[in-house]
Design an enzyme around this catalytic site. Structure first.
Site, short mmCIF file in Angstrom:
data_model
loop_
_atom_site.label_atom_id
_atom_site.label_comp_id
_atom_site.label_asym_id
_atom_site.label_seq_id
_atom_site.Cartn_x
_atom_site.Cartn_y
_atom_site.Cartn_z
N THR A 133 25.96 -13.03 46.66
CA THR A 133 26.48 -11.66 46.54
C THR A 133 26.05 -11.08 45.20
OG1 THR A 133 28.34 -12.01 48.02
CG2 THR A 133 28.63 -10.34 46.34
N GLN B 79 22.43 -13.38 56.44
CA GLN B 79 23.78 -13.91 56.60
C GLN B 79 24.74 -12.82 57.10
OE1 GLN B 79 26.67 -14.96 53.57
NE2 GLN B 79 26.70 -17.07 54.31
N HIS C 55 28.27 -16.58 58.75
CA HIS C 55 29.08 -17.01 57.60
C HIS C 55 30.45 -17.47 58.09
CE1 HIS C 55 30.75 -17.42 53.73
NE2 HIS C 55 30.35 -16.30 53.15
N ASN D 258 34.05 -20.21 53.11
CA ASN D 258 34.57 -19.56 51.89
C ASN D 258 35.76 -18.62 52.09
OD1 ASN D 258 32.55 -21.02 50.75
ND2 ASN D 258 31.18 -19.31 50.34
N TYR E 16 36.49 -16.43 54.47
CA TYR E 16 36.32 -15.13 55.13
C TYR E 16 36.76 -15.23 56.60
CZ TYR E 16 34.28 -14.15 50.65
OH TYR E 16 34.14 -14.02 49.29
N ARG F 257 27.17 -21.50 58.34
CA ARG F 257 27.65 -22.04 57.06
C ARG F 257 29.14 -22.35 57.16
NH1 ARG F 257 27.58 -19.69 50.86
NH2 ARG F 257 26.51 -21.48 49.96
N ASN G 21 39.44 -18.50 47.72
CA ASN G 21 40.08 -17.46 48.54
C ASN G 21 41.36 -17.95 49.20
OD1 ASN G 21 38.55 -15.14 48.03
ND2 ASN G 21 36.97 -15.70 49.52
N GLY H 242 21.87 -21.74 44.51
CA GLY H 242 22.34 -20.39 44.24
C GLY H 242 21.96 -19.93 42.85
C1 PHB Z 1 31.90 -13.28 46.37
O1 PHB Z 1 31.49 -12.12 46.40
O2 PHB Z 1 32.62 -13.70 45.47
C2 PHB Z 1 31.52 -14.20 47.46
C3 PHB Z 1 30.91 -13.70 48.58
C4 PHB Z 1 30.56 -14.56 49.61
C5 PHB Z 1 30.84 -15.91 49.49
C6 PHB Z 1 31.43 -16.41 48.37
C7 PHB Z 1 31.79 -15.54 47.34
O3 PHB Z 1 30.55 -16.74 50.47
#
Ligand code: PHB
Length: 361
Positions: free
Chosen positions: A25, A99, A175, A178, A180, A227, A235, A317
């Site tokens: 991001t 993604q 995705h 994390n 979401y 993923r 989160n 990353g």
């Molecule tokens: C973030 O913007 O902090 C973020 C976005 C997507 C992810 C992890 C973190 O998978």
């Protein structure tokens, strides 16, 4: 035996190497239209020597947005802007997956259509932060998504998958990690539904499997990656029995011929204990397809993981933020540029397209 620098076939592409660019991001899209800005063409094309680029998380719908200036893939102008990015990467011989992202509860009313509450499996607020026009903010209290809302969201995934195809991507990554939306359905801290999408793990996996069904109705299975981050507490996530629940999910996933499983192996919120490492190990062993490992790998650990057959490829990353030519640097054991965290999220070209490649640094 393959090395980190051996080719790897994923879907319809033969990747030059196994140094994958992780989704990152960067918040450089237009914050009103969610359209990728032209500077993103330069950023991604600079990184075309990655075995595979996985784009930053990209919202499938206006409701799927959770942070300022993240890009979308839900309208024709998005397709047009992303087409220029895929062309720039392909012109340099690179491969690129998009993604597909829906944030669920990790959003804020100011980012949602009509200022509405974000949608989530259950009306449980996250103890988490997002980034809005005014700066950092606590995420908003979500409303429980209805069955109609679920059906509409699945259809948004299908439309977005088709848009990504029209934009010239080589495939898409769902995705599911994390904290979401998809992860919120899978884990029981965030899914307390009493209908067919909640309760048992069979029910909690249903949303993921329906998303996979929608996306693979547009793409071949082997052009669709996924993923996951089963042990990640980022989160405000948790599950009462990660190993047994995600073992069920991996068994289901083995029934498809997906492009790959991309695993966030560590807890981004803090330390990971040995039991959690063992869970990842066990899930990794259960998975029968291509395995991309991620989080905080350095050169030595990445090379060893591929050589020992523990991973087929490694996603990097932060190292890709500051080293556009990362595969060459790793192969030559060349020095690496240091990444500046103050320019990770938002801003212009500084800390985005100005990290030098090897010849000039
Ligand atoms: C973030 O913007 O902090 C973020 C976005 C997507 C992810 C992890 C973190 O998978």
């Amino acid at each position: 035996m393959p090395t980190l620098y051996s080719p790897l076939t994923i879907g319809t592409r033969e990747l030059d190497n196994r140094v994958i660019m992780a989704p990152l991001t960067r918040n450089r899209a237009n914050h009103e239209t969610d359209t990728p800005e032209p500077i993103m063409q330069e950023y991604y094309s600079q990184r075309a020597s990655a075995g595979l680029i996985i784009t930053e998380a990209t919202q499938i719908s206006p409701e799927g947005k959770g942070y300022i200036a993240t890009p979308g893939i839900y309208k024709p102008e998005h397709v047009e802007a992303w087409s220029k990015i895929t062309k720039a990467v392909h012109d340099k011989g690179g491969a690129i997956f998009m993604q597909l992202w829906h944030v669920g509860r990790i959003s804020h009313t100011s980012l949602q259509p009509g200022g509405q509450a974000p949608l989530a499996p259950s009306a449980i607020a996250a103890n988490a932060q997002t980034f809005i026009v005014d700066g950092p903010a606590d995420t908003s209290m979500p409303t429980e998504i209805t069955l109609d809302g679920i059906a509409r969201t699945i259809s948004d995934y299908k439309t977005a998958a088709q848009n990504a195809k029209d934009a010239g991507f080589d495939g898409v990554e769902i995705h599911g990690a994390n904290g979401y939306l998809i992860d919120q359905f899978m884990r029981d801290k965030t899914n307390q539904r009493t209908d067919e999408y909640g309760g048992s793990i069979e029910n909690r996996a249903k949303f993921l499997l329906e998303v996979i069904g929608a996306v693979t109705s547009v793409w071949q299975d082997n052009q669709v990656g996924l993923r996951l981050s089963p042990t990640n507490q980022f989160n405000d996530m948790a599950d009462s029995d990660t190993l047994s629940h995600f073992s069920y999910i991996i068994d289901k996933l083995n029934g498809y011929n997906l492009a790959y499983l991309h695993m966030v192996e560590k807890n981004m919120s803090g330390e990971q204990n040995p039991e959690e490492d063992a869970i990842i190990q066990s899930l990794r062993n259960k998975w029968q397809g291509i395995y991309i490992a991620n989080l905080d790998y350095d050169r030595a650990r990445a090379e060893a993981a591929v050589e020992k057959g523990e991973a087929d490829a490694i996603a990097f990353g932060k190292l890709f933020i500051s080293n556009p030519d990362l595969p060459e640097r790793l192969a030559r054991n060349a020095p690496l540029n240091e990444a500046d965290p103050t320019t990770f999220y938002g801003g212009g070209r500084e800390g985005y397209t100005d990290y030098p490649p090897l010849e000039t640094s």
